[in-house]
Design a protein around this motif. Structure first.
Motif, PDB file in Angstrom:
ATOM      1  N   CYS A   1      -1.028 -10.912   5.534  1.00 37.26           N
ATOM      2  CA  CYS A   1      -0.348  -9.833   4.813  1.00 37.26           C
ATOM      3  C   CYS A   1       0.382 -10.387   3.590  1.00 37.26           C
ATOM      4  N   ARG A   2       1.011 -11.503   3.758  1.00 36.05           N
ATOM      5  CA  ARG A   2       1.732 -12.134   2.640  1.00 36.05           C
ATOM      6  C   ARG A   2       0.753 -12.529   1.525  1.00 36.05           C
ATOM      7  N   ILE A   3      -0.436 -12.971   1.917  1.00 37.25           N
ATOM      8  CA  ILE A   3      -1.414 -13.425   0.940  1.00 37.25           C
ATOM      9  C   ILE A   3      -1.842 -12.282   0.007  1.00 37.25           C
ATOM     10  N   GLU A   4      -2.023 -11.067   0.537  1.00 30.11           N
ATOM     11  CA  GLU A   4      -2.535  -9.963  -0.274  1.00 30.11           C
ATOM     12  C   GLU A   4      -1.445  -9.239  -1.069  1.00 30.11           C
ATOM     13  N   MET A   5      -0.184  -9.486  -0.772  1.00 31.28           N
ATOM     14  CA  MET A   5       0.894  -8.768  -1.454  1.00 31.28           C
ATOM     15  C   MET A   5       0.889  -8.949  -2.982  1.00 31.28           C
ATOM     16  N   PRO A   6       0.687 -10.146  -3.522  1.00 32.46           N
ATOM     17  CA  PRO A   6       0.634 -10.288  -4.983  1.00 32.46           C
ATOM     18  C   PRO A   6      -0.478  -9.454  -5.629  1.00 32.46           C
ATOM     19  N   ALA A   7      -1.631  -9.335  -4.947  1.00 36.06           N
ATOM     20  CA  ALA A   7      -2.705  -8.505  -5.479  1.00 36.06           C
ATOM     21  C   ALA A   7      -2.296  -7.041  -5.519  1.00 36.06           C
ATOM     22  N   PHE A   8      -1.584  -6.589  -4.477  1.00 41.82           N
ATOM     23  CA  PHE A   8      -1.091  -5.212  -4.467  1.00 41.82           C
ATOM     24  C   PHE A   8      -0.101  -4.967  -5.605  1.00 41.82           C
ATOM     25  N   GLN A   9       0.774  -5.945  -5.823  1.00 45.35           N
ATOM     26  CA  GLN A   9       1.769  -5.788  -6.879  1.00 45.35           C
ATOM     27  C   GLN A   9       1.115  -5.703  -8.259  1.00 45.35           C
ATOM     28  N   SER A  10       0.161  -6.581  -8.519  1.00 41.40           N
ATOM     29  CA  SER A  10      -0.534  -6.577  -9.803  1.00 41.40           C
ATOM     30  C   SER A  10      -1.303  -5.268 -10.003  1.00 41.40           C
ATOM     31  N   ALA A  11      -1.991  -4.820  -8.950  1.00 48.30           N
ATOM     32  CA  ALA A  11      -2.730  -3.565  -9.046  1.00 48.30           C
ATOM     33  C   ALA A  11      -1.788  -2.383  -9.205  1.00 48.30           C
ATOM     34  N   ASN A  12      -0.639  -2.437  -8.528  1.00 48.02           N
ATOM     35  CA  ASN A  12       0.329  -1.348  -8.626  1.00 48.02           C
ATOM     36  C   ASN A  12       0.831  -1.166 -10.055  1.00 48.02           C
ATOM     37  N   ASN A  13       1.050  -2.269 -10.762  1.00 45.46           N
ATOM     38  CA  ASN A  13       1.482  -2.188 -12.164  1.00 45.46           C
ATOM     39  C   ASN A  13       0.435  -1.463 -13.008  1.00 45.46           C
ATOM     40  N   ARG A  14      -0.798  -1.734 -12.733  1.00 45.89           N
ATOM     41  CA  ARG A  14      -1.884  -1.094 -13.473  1.00 45.89           C
ATOM     42  C   ARG A  14      -2.031   0.369 -13.078  1.00 45.89           C
ATOM     43  N   PHE A  15      -1.855   0.675 -11.792  1.00 46.68           N
ATOM     44  CA  PHE A  15      -1.988   2.048 -11.323  1.00 46.68           C
ATOM     45  C   PHE A  15      -0.930   2.956 -11.945  1.00 46.68           C
TER      46      PHE A  15
ATOM     47  N   ASP B   1      -8.614  13.873  -2.064  1.00 42.97           N
ATOM     48  CA  ASP B   1      -8.547  15.020  -1.168  1.00 42.97           C
ATOM     49  C   ASP B   1      -8.037  14.660   0.222  1.00 42.97           C
ATOM     50  N   GLY B   2      -7.577  13.428   0.366  1.00 47.54           N
ATOM     51  CA  GLY B   2      -7.040  13.018   1.659  1.00 47.54           C
ATOM     52  C   GLY B   2      -8.103  12.587   2.655  1.00 47.54           C
ATOM     53  N   ILE B   3      -9.333  12.319   2.179  1.00 46.78           N
ATOM     54  CA  ILE B   3     -10.428  11.905   3.052  1.00 46.78           C
ATOM     55  C   ILE B   3     -10.512  10.386   3.091  1.00 46.78           C
ATOM     56  N   ILE B   4     -10.636   9.838   4.281  1.00 50.85           N
ATOM     57  CA  ILE B   4     -10.776   8.388   4.440  1.00 50.85           C
ATOM     58  C   ILE B   4     -12.163   7.972   3.963  1.00 50.85           C
ATOM     59  N   ARG B   5     -12.197   7.097   2.960  1.00 53.03           N
ATOM     60  CA  ARG B   5     -13.473   6.655   2.401  1.00 53.03           C
ATOM     61  C   ARG B   5     -13.893   5.282   2.905  1.00 53.03           C
ATOM     62  N   ASP B   6     -12.922   4.462   3.260  1.00 51.41           N
ATOM     63  CA  ASP B   6     -13.264   3.136   3.770  1.00 51.41           C
ATOM     64  C   ASP B   6     -12.064   2.570   4.517  1.00 51.41           C
ATOM     65  N   ILE B   7     -12.345   1.562   5.336  1.00 51.85           N
ATOM     66  CA  ILE B   7     -11.311   0.871   6.104  1.00 51.85           C
ATOM     67  C   ILE B   7     -11.585  -0.614   6.008  1.00 51.85           C
ATOM     68  N   THR B   8     -10.589  -1.379   5.622  1.00 54.27           N
ATOM     69  CA  THR B   8     -10.763  -2.831   5.532  1.00 54.27           C
ATOM     70  C   THR B   8      -9.754  -3.522   6.419  1.00 54.27           C
ATOM     71  N   ILE B   9     -10.201  -4.595   7.036  1.00 50.36           N
ATOM     72  CA  ILE B   9      -9.327  -5.416   7.884  1.00 50.36           C
ATOM     73  C   ILE B   9      -9.276  -6.816   7.287  1.00 50.36           C
ATOM     74  N   GLY B  10      -8.067  -7.300   7.044  1.00 54.58           N
ATOM     75  CA  GLY B  10      -7.901  -8.595   6.396  1.00 54.58           C
ATOM     76  C   GLY B  10      -7.395  -8.418   4.970  1.00 54.58           C
ATOM     77  N   PRO B  11      -7.033  -9.510   4.327  1.00 59.03           N
ATOM     78  CA  PRO B  11      -6.480  -9.430   2.967  1.00 59.03           C
ATOM     79  C   PRO B  11      -7.475  -8.846   1.980  1.00 59.03           C
ATOM     80  N   MET B  12      -6.978  -8.011   1.075  1.00 57.06           N
ATOM     81  CA  MET B  12      -7.812  -7.415   0.038  1.00 57.06           C
ATOM     82  C   MET B  12      -7.608  -8.153  -1.279  1.00 57.06           C
TER      83      MET B  12
ATOM     84  N   LEU C   1      -9.676  -3.495  -5.248  1.00 56.85           N
ATOM     85  CA  LEU C   1      -8.853  -2.304  -5.445  1.00 56.85           C
ATOM     86  C   LEU C   1      -9.330  -1.525  -6.672  1.00 56.85           C
ATOM     87  N   TYR C   2      -9.590  -2.239  -7.740  1.00 62.00           N
ATOM     88  CA  TYR C   2     -10.061  -1.589  -8.965  1.00 62.00           C
ATOM     89  C   TYR C   2     -11.453  -0.985  -8.768  1.00 62.00           C
ATOM     90  N   ASP C   3     -12.276  -1.661  -8.010  1.00 60.61           N
ATOM     91  CA  ASP C   3     -13.626  -1.152  -7.756  1.00 60.61           C
ATOM     92  C   ASP C   3     -13.578   0.184  -7.008  1.00 60.61           C
TER      93      ASP C   3
END
Length: 239
Positions: A140-154, A213-224, A229-231
């Motif tokens: 979880c700690r490993i993927e947090m920087p990627a979330f932060q960078s993507a969040n800035n773009r979002f 629309d609130g529909i689940i399109r995919d589920i991932t397990i492990g760091p993203m 995210l952009y894809d």
């Protein structure tokens, strides 16, 4: 015998031999002629029998005229199209609620780090990366920087959000972790693990990709990874 007698005898012998050869050749020619005529006669006989059979067959089964060629276009009835009647009332398409792909993501309400209640449904119209995590979880700690960078773009195009659901950790501990790393994405607290149970979380990190629309399109397990995210955003927003 004198010399004259021998000559006479030789002449008589030559005549006899010649007559034998002529007679033999005549017999051979006759047999050939007879056999040839017999073969021709047999062929004529067979042809006559076949012709007779054909005539009998034609009398029993007369030829059927081509009905398609004889009929004009006016004789062929027009094809009537059967147009199905439209239903007077069309039922609205519904999606079953659940935590599997192509199901409606269950709504929930959890408090953020400031004590403000946040509902999943309030993000309707945006792509949501619903992430389940904990501070003690190394992946979880490993993927947090990627979330932060993507969040800035979002935040720039307002098409997607990160919603991080912390599982069963107190506000003080989670808030210290977020502030220390200067993360700015939305964080809510699942203090009793009820929402994690609702989403059947067995390992973390787990991320649900939910469309506008609130529909689940995919589920991932492990760091993203950030590019993933952009894809997802590009695909779901039709860019």
């Amino acid at each position: 015998m004198d010399k004259g007698s021998w000559k006479a005898l030789a002449v008589v012998g030559s005549l006899i031999v010649g007559m034998i050869l002529v007679f033999g050749g005549a017999m051979v020619g006759y047999k050939y002629y007879a056999n040839t005529n017999q073969g021709k006669n047999n062929e004529l006989l067979l042809e006559g029998k076949q012709e007779q059979k054909d005539n009998e067959k034609n009398q029993e089964s007369p030829a059927v005229p081509n009905q398609l060629e004889e009929k004009s276009s006016s004789d062929i009835p027009p094809v009537q199209e059967q147009v199905p009647e439209e239903d007077e009332a069309v039922s609205e398409k519904t999606v079953e609620e659940g935590v599997q792909r192509l199901q409606q993501a269950p709504d929930f309400s959890l408090d953020d780090l400031q004590g403000k209640p946040i509902k999943l449904s309030q993000y309707r119209g945006k792509i949501v990366f619903l992430n389940f995590w904990a501070t003690w979880c190394p992946p979880c700690r490993i993927e947090m920087p990627a979330f932060q960078s993507a969040n800035n773009r979002f935040k720039e195009d307002d098409k997607a959000v990160i919603l991080a659901v912390n599982i069963q950790e107190d506000n003080k501990k989670v808030k210290a972790f977020i502030e220390e790393n200067k993360y700015g994405f939305d964080v809510v607290l699942d203090l009793d693990g009820e929402v994690a149970g609702q989403y059947k979380i067995h390992s973390i990190p787990t991320t649900y990709i939910i469309d506008q629309d609130g529909i689940i399109r995919d589920i991932t397990i492990g760091p993203m990874e950030e590019e993933y995210l952009y894809d997802y955003v590009e695909e779901l927003s039709g860019e």
